[in-house]
Design a protein around this motif. Structure first.
Motif, PDB file in Angstrom:
ATOM      1  N   SER A  83       0.829  -1.201   0.000  1.00 39.27           N
ATOM      2  CA  SER A  83       0.000   0.000   0.000  1.00 39.27           C
ATOM      3  C   SER A  83       0.866   1.255   0.000  1.00 39.27           C
ATOM      4  O   SER A  83       1.925   1.286   0.625  1.00 39.27           O
ATOM      5  N   LYS A  84       0.363   2.277  -0.694  1.00 32.79           N
ATOM      6  CA  LYS A  84       0.970   3.613  -0.641  1.00 32.79           C
ATOM      7  C   LYS A  84       0.183   4.520   0.303  1.00 32.79           C
ATOM      8  O   LYS A  84       0.477   5.696   0.437  1.00 32.79           O
ATOM      9  N   THR A  85      -0.821   3.958   0.960  1.00 29.68           N
ATOM     10  CA  THR A  85      -1.659   4.732   1.870  1.00 29.68           C
ATOM     11  C   THR A  85      -1.040   4.753   3.256  1.00 29.68           C
ATOM     12  O   THR A  85      -0.609   3.734   3.775  1.00 29.68           O
ATOM     13  N   TRP A  86      -1.009   5.946   3.847  1.00 27.20           N
ATOM     14  CA  TRP A  86      -0.515   6.130   5.212  1.00 27.20           C
ATOM     15  C   TRP A  86      -1.632   6.717   6.055  1.00 27.20           C
ATOM     16  O   TRP A  86      -2.389   7.580   5.613  1.00 27.20           O
ATOM     17  N   ASP A  87      -1.745   6.184   7.271  1.00 26.14           N
ATOM     18  CA  ASP A  87      -2.801   6.573   8.198  1.00 26.14           C
ATOM     19  C   ASP A  87      -2.267   7.561   9.230  1.00 26.14           C
ATOM     20  O   ASP A  87      -1.265   7.277   9.891  1.00 26.14           O
ATOM     21  N   ASN A  88      -2.942   8.694   9.357  1.00 22.06           N
ATOM     22  CA  ASN A  88      -2.587   9.672  10.389  1.00 22.06           C
ATOM     23  C   ASN A  88      -3.318   9.269  11.655  1.00 22.06           C
ATOM     24  O   ASN A  88      -4.546   9.281  11.706  1.00 22.06           O
ATOM     25  N   ILE A  89      -2.549   8.871  12.683  1.00 22.33           N
ATOM     26  CA  ILE A  89      -3.153   8.375  13.923  1.00 22.33           C
ATOM     27  C   ILE A  89      -3.093   9.395  15.062  1.00 22.33           C
ATOM     28  O   ILE A  89      -3.670   9.164  16.116  1.00 22.33           O
TER      29      ILE A  89
END
Length: 105
Positions: A75-81
């Motif tokens: 995945s190239k998606t990053w989650d801002n937590i």
């Protein structure tokens, strides 16, 4: 018995509580994984902390970044937590290959 404005006020509070609960949804990190949390959407960003195995994370927004392969694919998606804290979506079980939160601005 509630009348008029009191009923409306309670409905508004109930609606706000439901919205807050939805905003606090968390997702599990891959089993057995201690996950590095980074200052930006890529492995070249500094590690700000490490989540222990068994952690759950909120996802406030998502953005494109460096491609990472993990337990849930590539995945190239990053989650801002949290403010300035990102994890690769390849390590978070969201149940989707697409975004599950708004795009980060």
């Amino acid at each position: 018995m509630l009348v008029g404005g009191a009923t409306a006020a309670l409905l508004m509070v109930a609606g706000a509580t439901s919205e807050a609960s939805a905003a606090l949804r968390t997702y599990p990190v891959a089993p057995g994984v201690a996950l590095n949390v980074r200052s930006g959407p890529g492995t070249h960003f500094s590690i700000v902390r490490t989540l222990p195995a068994g952690s759950r994370v909120p996802i406030y927004c998502q953005c494109p970044g460096e491609s990472v392969t993990g337990p849930y694919g590539t995945s190239k998606t990053w989650d801002n937590i949290s403010n300035g804290q990102f994890v690769s979506d390849a390590y978070v079980q969201t149940g989707s290959d697409g975004y599950v939160a708004p795009a980060c601005s």
